[in-house]
Each structure stands twice: as structure tokens, then as C-alpha cells.
Design an enzyme around this catalytic site. Structure first.
Site, PDB file in Angstrom:
ATOM      1  N   HIS A  35      -4.292   2.922   2.205  1.00 32.78           N
ATOM      2  CA  HIS A  35      -3.945   3.995   1.169  1.00 32.78           C
ATOM      3  C   HIS A  35      -4.170   3.317  -0.060  1.00 32.78           C
ATOM      4  CE1 HIS A  35      -1.933   6.612   3.991  1.00 32.78           C
ATOM      5  NE2 HIS A  35      -0.960   5.745   4.231  1.00 32.78           N
ATOM      6  N   GLU A  58       0.979  -1.410  -0.007  1.00 32.61           N
ATOM      7  CA  GLU A  58      -0.010  -0.113   0.141  1.00 32.61           C
ATOM      8  C   GLU A  58       0.715   1.136  -0.030  1.00 32.61           C
ATOM      9  OE1 GLU A  58      -2.226   1.320   3.459  1.00 32.61           O
ATOM     10  OE2 GLU A  58      -0.302   1.165   4.505  1.00 32.61           O
ATOM     11  N   ASN A  59       2.158   1.228   0.373  1.00 29.45           N
ATOM     12  CA  ASN A  59       3.038   2.496   0.278  1.00 29.45           C
ATOM     13  C   ASN A  59       3.988   2.387  -0.901  1.00 29.45           C
ATOM     14  OD1 ASN A  59       2.673   1.470   3.512  1.00 29.45           O
ATOM     15  ND2 ASN A  59       1.908   3.564   3.102  1.00 29.45           N
TER      16      ASN A  59
HETATM   17 FE   LIG Z   1       1.604   1.193   5.408  1.00 30.06          FE
HETATM   18 FE   LIG Z   2      -1.575   1.561   6.198  1.00 28.02          FE
END
Ligand SMILES: [Fe+2]
Ligand SMILES: [Fe+2]
Length: 261
Positions: free
Chosen positions: A68, A39-40
Site C-alpha cells: 500500500h 503501510e496501513n
Molecule cells: Fe498491512
Molecule cells: Fe500489505
């Protein structure tokens, strides 16, 4: 079965860890399935369609996400069409994409990977406990090997989920805090548990962020442009060994591996 679950892949240093370390680990550890929370992956915030494709190409079998997941608009198309990229199960319906993936290994064993998101210090989501019950009684009934990535802030919520699911899933591991915990264990000789897998990304940082950028926010209480850190890239996660007949976890081992050079 040898499975590997990785903590949040963060920006370019995290993607480099995958590209440079994962192919070797897949071979040396004879891994049957790799799951990576990504997610990052896009500069620290979200995941794009292009980067999802790259990450699958590095040897990841299933990509999980978290809070995210909606940051990059083009990921929505991927969530709708690519079953190997999943979003947290407990988003209110209707939400694009799916909260779980089912993969079949060459030995014909089926493995389900589920992504959940916590509500403590988080969003106004559906109850992850009830969502999990519905899934286990419905679409996953009959599947013995089930891995869960519970993307959540609070340790208490993750531990509570462990007690809710023990004996019913093969592994429940946490992601989201970007800090690896040392509490890996097997509950009731069945369910591997670890509160947080950590972060596959730059560790000379404030949970991935450039320290100056993060400090500015705390000192001024004003927003600034998020900048990802670059130093001390490390790949973090856990290896989980599972008995394929029963779906019971036999062993869970932490990994914290530095990328040199
Ligand atoms: Fe994260
Ligand atoms: Fe997160």
C-alpha cells in the site's frame, strides 16, 4: 542491542497504540532501535506525509511499508527525502525512494533495515531473493546487523527467504497478513525469524477492517468504502536481542500488548 520490530500499524487505533505505549516500552526495555511497518496507518490504506512524521515522533526510528506504499501521493516526496521511511526494495527500477536504511547508534554500531515485498499472491515485482543478494554483496557489505521486514502473503515464501538469508542477516520477520504467528525462533544460532509480526491496530476486526464492511464484500462480491475497525487496539511485534560484535541474534520474543481504556 535491543531492537523492536512492529507489525502493520493500522489506522487511528494503531497510531494510538504507538503514541501511548511505545515511549514506555522504549524506556522499560532499553530499546536501541524501533522499526514499524506503517503501510496501513492512514485509515487502513497507505501512509501520508503527515502521519509518517507523527509516527517518527512517537519513537519509531525506521518506517517500513509494503503493497500500500503508493496509495497516498504525498508519501512519494517523503520517500525521496526522508531516509528513515523506506519502501520495498524489489520494485522495478526506477522507483522513488530506497529499499533500505542504515542507522548509526550512539555506540557507533551500524544497523541496516531492509524492506522486501513478496510475489506470491502479490504484485509483478523483481525477484526478492536476487534483490537481497545484490544488496548484501553491494551497499550492505561490511554491515553485521541487518534486519529485514519481508512484507508478504504466503508463509512458504517467507520461510523460503529465511533459509535463503540465514546466517547472512540478524533478523528476518514477516508483515502483511495482520495475524501474529507463534513460530519465532533463531536459525543456525544467527538469524531471528518469525513468519508474521501481526498488526498494531484494532483486533476486533477482519484484519483491521470493520467486520460489516468486510462481510459485505465477501457476500456480494461488490466493492464498498473501506471502513477501519476501532475495538480492541493491540500493539504487536517482536523484541530481538543482537550481539553487536557478530550481528548474531541471541533472542526473539513476541509481544501482543492490549491498549487499555
Ligand atoms: Fe498491512
Ligand atoms: Fe500489505
Amino acid at each position: 542491542m535491543r531492537l523492536f520490530m512492529l507489525g502493520d500499524v493500522y489506522a487511528k487505533p494503531g497510531r494510538r497504540c504507538l503514541a501511548e505505549l511505545l515511549p514506555g516500552l522504549r524506556k522499560s526495555k532499553s530499546l536501541d532501535l524501533v522499526v514499524a511497518n506503517s503501510e496501513n496507518a492512514a485509515g487502513g490504506l497507505g501512509l501520508s506525509a503527515k502521519l509518517a512524521e507523527d509516527i517518527l515522533g512517537y519513537g519509531v526510528d525506521v518506517i517500513t511499508t509494503g503493497n500500500h506504499v503508493w496509495k497516498k501521493k504525498d508519501l512519494v516526496g517523503v520517500l525521496k527525502t526522508e531516509p528513515r521511511v523506506i519502501r520495498p526494495l524489489n520494485y522495478p527500477s526506477p522507483a522513488p525512494g530506497c529499499g533500505y536504511a542504515i542507522r548509526t547508534l550512539p555506540c557507533r554500531s551500524r544497523i541496516a533495515v531492509v524492506n522486501l515485498e513478496g510475489r506470491v499472491y502479490g504484485g509483478d515485482l523483481d525477484c526478492p531473493f536476487k534483490a537481497m543478494d545484490r544488496l548484501l554483496d553491494g551497499p550492505l557489505a561490511g554491515i553485521k546487523t541487518i534486519l529485514v521486514d519481508f512484507h508478504a502473503e504466503a508463509t512458504s515464501e517467507k520461510k523460503a527467504m529465511a533459509y535463503h538469508l540465514k546466517g547472512r542477516v540478524s533478523a528476518l520477520v514477516g508483515t502483511h497478513t495482520h495475524v501474529q504467528t507463534a513460530d519465532q525462533r533463531i536459525l543456525d544460532e544467527h538469524t531471528a525469524y518469525m513468519t508474521d509480526l501481526g498488526m498494531t491496530g484494532p483486533h476486533d476486526s477482519v484484519i483491521g477492517m470493520d467486520p460489516e464492511t468486510a462481510l459485505y464484500r465477501f457476500k456480494t462480491a461488490r466493492p464498498n468504502n473501506m471502513k477501519a475497525a476501532t475495538k480492541d487496539p493491540r500493539l504487536q511485534g517482536a523484541f530481538i536481542t543482537i550481539d553487536k560484535k557478530s550481528g548474531k541474534a541471541l533472542k526473539i520474543e513476541r509481544l501482543d500488548l492490549a491498549l487499555r481504556g
